[in-house]
Scaffold this motif. Structure first.
Motif, PDB file in Angstrom:
ATOM      1  N   LEU A  54      22.437  38.725  69.194  1.00  0.00           N
ATOM      2  CA  LEU A  54      21.290  38.489  70.087  1.00  0.00           C
ATOM      3  C   LEU A  54      20.811  37.040  69.970  1.00  0.00           C
ATOM      4  O   LEU A  54      20.463  36.407  70.969  1.00  0.00           O
ATOM      5  N   GLN A  55      20.787  36.532  68.750  1.00  0.00           N
ATOM      6  CA  GLN A  55      20.409  35.128  68.565  1.00  0.00           C
ATOM      7  C   GLN A  55      21.422  34.225  69.268  1.00  0.00           C
ATOM      8  O   GLN A  55      21.059  33.242  69.910  1.00  0.00           O
ATOM      9  N   GLY A  56      22.696  34.581  69.159  1.00  0.00           N
ATOM     10  CA  GLY A  56      23.751  33.808  69.816  1.00  0.00           C
ATOM     11  C   GLY A  56      23.542  33.748  71.324  1.00  0.00           C
ATOM     12  O   GLY A  56      23.699  32.695  71.940  1.00  0.00           O
ATOM     13  N   LYS A  57      23.154  34.867  71.902  1.00  0.00           N
ATOM     14  CA  LYS A  57      22.923  34.890  73.348  1.00  0.00           C
ATOM     15  C   LYS A  57      21.720  34.037  73.740  1.00  0.00           C
ATOM     16  O   LYS A  57      21.735  33.355  74.768  1.00  0.00           O
ATOM     17  N   LEU A  70      12.061  32.177  70.738  1.00  0.00           N
ATOM     18  CA  LEU A  70      11.308  33.230  70.040  1.00  0.00           C
ATOM     19  C   LEU A  70      10.458  32.583  68.965  1.00  0.00           C
ATOM     20  O   LEU A  70      10.918  31.675  68.277  1.00  0.00           O
ATOM     21  N   LEU A  71       9.224  33.046  68.853  1.00  0.00           N
ATOM     22  CA  LEU A  71       8.366  32.552  67.778  1.00  0.00           C
ATOM     23  C   LEU A  71       7.828  33.734  66.988  1.00  0.00           C
ATOM     24  O   LEU A  71       7.196  34.641  67.556  1.00  0.00           O
ATOM     25  N   LEU A  72       8.088  33.713  65.696  1.00  0.00           N
ATOM     26  CA  LEU A  72       7.569  34.744  64.796  1.00  0.00           C
ATOM     27  C   LEU A  72       6.462  34.114  63.953  1.00  0.00           C
ATOM     28  O   LEU A  72       6.707  33.164  63.211  1.00  0.00           O
ATOM     29  N   VAL A  73       5.253  34.637  64.112  1.00  0.00           N
ATOM     30  CA  VAL A  73       4.115  34.142  63.336  1.00  0.00           C
ATOM     31  C   VAL A  73       3.853  35.134  62.205  1.00  0.00           C
ATOM     32  O   VAL A  73       3.660  36.332  62.459  1.00  0.00           O
ATOM     33  N   LEU A  74       3.881  34.654  60.976  1.00  0.00           N
ATOM     34  CA  LEU A  74       3.692  35.537  59.820  1.00  0.00           C
ATOM     35  C   LEU A  74       2.369  35.241  59.127  1.00  0.00           C
ATOM     36  O   LEU A  74       2.110  34.099  58.724  1.00  0.00           O
ATOM     37  N   ALA A  95      21.645  29.696  60.609  1.00  0.00           N
ATOM     38  CA  ALA A  95      20.586  28.738  60.301  1.00  0.00           C
ATOM     39  C   ALA A  95      20.486  27.649  61.368  1.00  0.00           C
ATOM     40  O   ALA A  95      19.452  27.007  61.500  1.00  0.00           O
ATOM     41  N   SER A  96      21.551  27.455  62.155  1.00  0.00           N
ATOM     42  CA  SER A  96      21.498  26.446  63.233  1.00  0.00           C
ATOM     43  C   SER A  96      20.419  26.759  64.246  1.00  0.00           C
ATOM     44  O   SER A  96      19.936  25.865  64.929  1.00  0.00           O
ATOM     45  N   GLY A  97      20.110  28.035  64.399  1.00  0.00           N
ATOM     46  CA  GLY A  97      19.197  28.420  65.467  1.00  0.00           C
ATOM     47  C   GLY A  97      17.820  28.798  64.981  1.00  0.00           C
ATOM     48  O   GLY A  97      17.015  29.315  65.757  1.00  0.00           O
ATOM     49  N   VAL A  98      17.544  28.553  63.707  1.00  0.00           N
ATOM     50  CA  VAL A  98      16.266  28.979  63.129  1.00  0.00           C
ATOM     51  C   VAL A  98      15.525  27.786  62.548  1.00  0.00           C
ATOM     52  O   VAL A  98      16.121  26.969  61.850  1.00  0.00           O
ATOM     53  N   MET A  99      14.252  27.674  62.864  1.00  0.00           N
ATOM     54  CA  MET A  99      13.416  26.620  62.277  1.00  0.00           C
ATOM     55  C   MET A  99      12.184  27.284  61.675  1.00  0.00           C
ATOM     56  O   MET A  99      11.367  27.843  62.408  1.00  0.00           O
ATOM     57  N   VAL A 100      12.071  27.183  60.370  1.00  0.00           N
ATOM     58  CA  VAL A 100      10.929  27.779  59.684  1.00  0.00           C
ATOM     59  C   VAL A 100       9.961  26.677  59.307  1.00  0.00           C
ATOM     60  O   VAL A 100      10.379  25.628  58.805  1.00  0.00           O
ATOM     61  N   GLU A 125      12.095  24.996  70.308  1.00  0.00           N
ATOM     62  CA  GLU A 125      12.802  24.502  71.492  1.00  0.00           C
ATOM     63  C   GLU A 125      13.512  25.683  72.164  1.00  0.00           C
ATOM     64  O   GLU A 125      13.763  26.697  71.516  1.00  0.00           O
ATOM     65  N   PRO A 126      13.891  25.532  73.437  1.00  0.00           N
ATOM     66  CA  PRO A 126      14.674  26.583  74.084  1.00  0.00           C
ATOM     67  C   PRO A 126      15.897  26.961  73.242  1.00  0.00           C
ATOM     68  O   PRO A 126      16.553  26.099  72.671  1.00  0.00           O
ATOM     69  N   GLY A 127      16.147  28.266  73.151  1.00  0.00           N
ATOM     70  CA  GLY A 127      17.307  28.761  72.417  1.00  0.00           C
ATOM     71  C   GLY A 127      17.060  28.991  70.940  1.00  0.00           C
ATOM     72  O   GLY A 127      17.887  29.602  70.264  1.00  0.00           O
ATOM     73  N   MET A 128      15.930  28.502  70.441  1.00  0.00           N
ATOM     74  CA  MET A 128      15.687  28.559  68.999  1.00  0.00           C
ATOM     75  C   MET A 128      14.769  29.726  68.613  1.00  0.00           C
ATOM     76  O   MET A 128      13.979  30.207  69.413  1.00  0.00           O
TER      77      MET A 128
END
Lengths: 283, 283
Positions: A54-57, A70-74, A95-100, A125-128
């Motif tokens: 799903l992340q790949g898509k 997608l933004l996950l607020v913790l 990890a390429s598609g995730v920014m924490v 950013e878009p896709g991240m």
């Protein structure tokens, strides 16, 4: 698999409803699933591949102009397991598609600007997939508990947050806000454990106990913040977190369902597929 | 476990030696380990927890003033598996501590500056693992193959790179540079496969074949770049990559060994442990 394991979708179940009261939620419960630590963890590991796809898509879609992210607020008290969510609920993603980003107390430079200034810069950013480990909500949580802002300022901030999140949603960001709900007793156990394990001592800060002593005030601040900022475009999920296997699985499942609802498919090629197959075959 | 599986450490084995010739390395080999795809993959999965612990120590150390960080530079022809390294060789690490950056052709803004300007900004902060998916090496690889820079400029760049990396190393960054070495025939197979799978079509770019047609020139450019920039503080590892299970395992192992050599331990508390245990117990 996931469809059968859950009797009710955690994205419905834990999502804030009108009239919600924080004190009605049992931090030790595991709603929606009949599982043990072992079977719940096994299910989570099994779903990592689906999460990666799903992340790949999502990422692939951004390469052809898709704006989705997608933004996950913790949020949650110390030791509620925010770090573990990052490590375990997102495991499988590249990890390429995730920014924490972990938000600490604002720097002098950051304080010169509005409280959302530093947050806006960290939107994905878009896709991240972006993750906020603590967030702009500290500006209505810690700020309320510790009287760092006057009531009028706090009142304005809820509106500012809603507008800010609406704008992000309009720009294509799916927002998932998770409060990890832990009991006071469970926090005591975890702090005791933290002070017994050499690998955990560095995570302990004496100020954790200061916060703990303001437990009731924190719960009140959460109740108000959740009520005032749970919106259609940026809902809050209150996830019972005394059982880490449950909170990690539930958050993974909420992310999975949110990404699935985007109904993304792999992009179609913008080149002539037959031509390129011939070209490659000829090399 | 890892100590017995490898007959020779991949960090020694694949590390560039004086007199090294790229053409002497067999891209289909799996040096240093007697394993199959199945057992090699199982070993990699088993070691994810160790990797997480080592990353945890690196991060924890930075919270008490440690300056250490890790930088993984990934280079290789299209389809050599750089993305898979990020997903699989780093799996287990918390996304909080990893920053991946993919370098594309420089933007007009970036072109106004020296070629290292945009790279310097992406160096990992203390405690972090940085990954470059392609890097400043494109400025001596693609730049050489496509004549984007004159010979004098290229010549200067190797020196600039060495100085730049020396500075980063002096600031505490451990640098691992990996070239994924794939055979021309294996690339053909992978491009054919990429053009057959809907989930892979978006990754294909007709220019991949243009690069492929300059295979020999690329190998020459790599040979020169590797010779001139493999230094004690920033060594190159040439990792055979026709077998993905091998390249993913070997890179994981090189990272593990590099982190182990830092000999980091969990930080000692800067608070009074006995006092804090009492405080927590009393809440």
């Amino acid at each position: 698999m996931s469809k059968t394991a859950w009797s009710e979708k955690p994205s419905d179940l834990n999502r804030l409803k009108p009239g919600f009261k924080l004190k009605d939620v049992d931090p030790g419960s595991t709603p929606g699933i009949n599982a043990t630590k072992r079977s719940g963890t096994a299910l989570r590991l099994k779903q990592e591949g689906t999460l990666r796809e799903l992340q790949g898509k999502l990422f692939a879609d951004s390469t052809v102009g898709g704006k989705g992210s997608l933004l996950l607020v913790l949020q949650g008290m110390d030791t509620s397991g925010k770090g573990g969510i990052v490590t375990h609920s997102l495991a499988g993603m590249s990890a390429s598609g995730v920014m924490v980003h972990g938000f600490k107390a604002p720097s002098p430079e950051e304080k010169k600007h509005g409280f959302l200034w530093r947050v806006r810069k960290r939107l994905p950013e878009p896709g991240m997939v972006g993750v906020f480990d603590r967030s702009h909500y500290e500006d209505v949580l810690a700020a309320r508990v510790r009287h760092l802002a006057d009531p009028k300022t706090l009142d304005r901030r809820y509106h500012q947050i809603n507008t800010f999140e609406q704008q992000a949603a309009d720009n294509g960001t799916k927002i998932i806000k998770v409060m990890l709900l832990m009991s006071e007793e469970e926090q005591r156990r975890r702090l005791v454990a933290r002070l017994r394990r050499p690998s955990k001592l560095w995570k302990y800060n004496p100020s954790d106990v200061d916060d703990r002593e303001l437990w009731r005030q924190h719960q009140e601040a959460y109740q108000i913040a959740l009520e005032r900022t749970s919106t259609h475009h940026a809902p809050w999920y209150v996830v019972p977190a005394d059982h880490k296997w449950y909170s990690r699985l539930a958050v993974q499942q909420i992310i999975l369902e949110t990404l699935q609802e985007l109904n993304l498919d792999w992009p179609r090629p913008d080149y002539d597929l037959a031509d390129e197959r011939m070209r490659v075959a000829g090399t």
